[in-house]
Design an enzyme around this catalytic site. Structure first.
Site, PDB file in Angstrom:
ATOM      1  N   HIS A  71       0.830  -1.196   0.000  1.00 29.97           N
ATOM      2  CA  HIS A  71       0.000   0.000   0.000  1.00 29.97           C
ATOM      3  C   HIS A  71       0.869   1.252   0.000  1.00 29.97           C
ATOM      4  O   HIS A  71       2.067   1.183   0.253  1.00 29.97           O
ATOM      5  CB  HIS A  71      -0.930   0.023   1.215  1.00 29.97           C
ATOM      6  CG  HIS A  71      -2.138  -0.843   1.057  1.00 29.97           C
ATOM      7  ND1 HIS A  71      -2.131  -2.180   1.402  1.00 29.97           N
ATOM      8  CD2 HIS A  71      -3.386  -0.578   0.587  1.00 29.97           C
ATOM      9  CE1 HIS A  71      -3.330  -2.695   1.150  1.00 29.97           C
ATOM     10  NE2 HIS A  71      -4.103  -1.750   0.660  1.00 29.97           N
ATOM     11  N   LYS A  80      -0.763   4.868   4.513  1.00 30.80           N
ATOM     12  CA  LYS A  80      -1.639   3.909   5.198  1.00 30.80           C
ATOM     13  C   LYS A  80      -1.148   3.685   6.621  1.00 30.80           C
ATOM     14  O   LYS A  80       0.023   3.386   6.845  1.00 30.80           O
ATOM     15  CB  LYS A  80      -1.698   2.582   4.437  1.00 30.80           C
ATOM     16  CG  LYS A  80      -2.711   1.605   5.034  1.00 30.80           C
ATOM     17  CD  LYS A  80      -2.996   0.460   4.095  1.00 30.80           C
ATOM     18  CE  LYS A  80      -3.985  -0.515   4.709  1.00 30.80           C
ATOM     19  NZ  LYS A  80      -5.292   0.131   5.004  1.00 30.80           N
TER      20      LYS A  80
END
Length: 233
Positions: free
Chosen positions: A131, A135
């Site tokens: 990600h 995040k």
């Protein structure tokens, strides 16, 4: 449909745009403040906030009798308490670790593959998720959902980000700039490997799924998942 956005970061803004394109109205754009003015006018709330705010946001919706869809991850140690509160207050709640329609189909594929591989002890399963660097939680909620799907359909009993013990699934979490989300499940043996992967190109799929879920939950009560929305039961 009137929507309250609980969390107005990058995802909230994409959800807003898609909701407006689908003819809906935004009556609350909640940032980090405690101001819920306008929530009482909503038909549904969509929570894409931060782990420290999610439970309060969801609980406030129950108190206001507003159905709520939440895609915030990193707070799931309190999930069962939230479920109990929803039932006690006769609310409507739908949590999704990932609202992408493609990812929810990927969940089903993952479960089916786990059943097929359950008796093939020569294969060892591992997972990887990638990600963007903003995040906050690791591993991702999607990765945890994938791991739970394997555990429910095999002899695996837990997951870990450390060195895996017997019957544990190792999850590797990577954070790389501008990666919306990539999840890979690999079954490896001495002679070959089997791999399934989902790659998100943008936040659009997550946002669309959240709006579709919000449209679906209006007028309903109880605890729901994207399986209900997509009729995958």
């Amino acid at each position: 449909m009137k929507i309250a956005l609980l969390g107005y970061g990058k995802m909230g803004k994409v959800i807003e745009r898609i909701a407006l394109e689908r003819g809906h109205e935004i009556v609350l754009r909640k940032t980090s403040s405690d101001n819920y003015d306008g929530l009482e006018n909503a038909d549904v709330a969509i929570d894409f906030s931060v782990p420290s705010s999610a439970v309060r946001n969801i609980s406030t919706c129950f108190d206001t009798n507003i159905p709520v869809v939440s895609g915030t991850t990193g707070w799931l140690e309190q999930y069962e308490a939230v479920v109990r509160e929803c039932r006690e207050k006769d609310g409507a709640f739908l949590y999704g670790s990932n609202f992408s329609l493609g990812v929810n189909l990927f969940f089903e594929l993952n479960n089916y593959l786990a059943k097929m591989m359950a008796n093939l002890k020569e294969y060892n399963v591992t997972m990887e998720e990638i990600h963007h660097t903003q995040k906050l939680d690791a591993p991702s909620g999607t990765a945890i959902s994938l791991a739970k799907g394997i555990i429910e359909n095999s002899a695996y009993t837990d997951w870990t980000m450390e060195t895996a013990k017997a019957n544990e699934i190792h999850i590797e979490a990577k954070r790389i700039e501008n990666v919306p989300g990539t999840h890979t499940v690999t079954y490896n043996s001495e002679v070959d490997f089997i791999e399934i992967k989902h790659v998100a190109h943008s936040r659009e799929g997550f946002a669309l799924g959240a709006v579709v879920a919000a449209e679906w939950i209006v007028g309903k009560k109880g605890i729901h998942t994207m399986k209900d929305v997509l009729n995958l039961m």
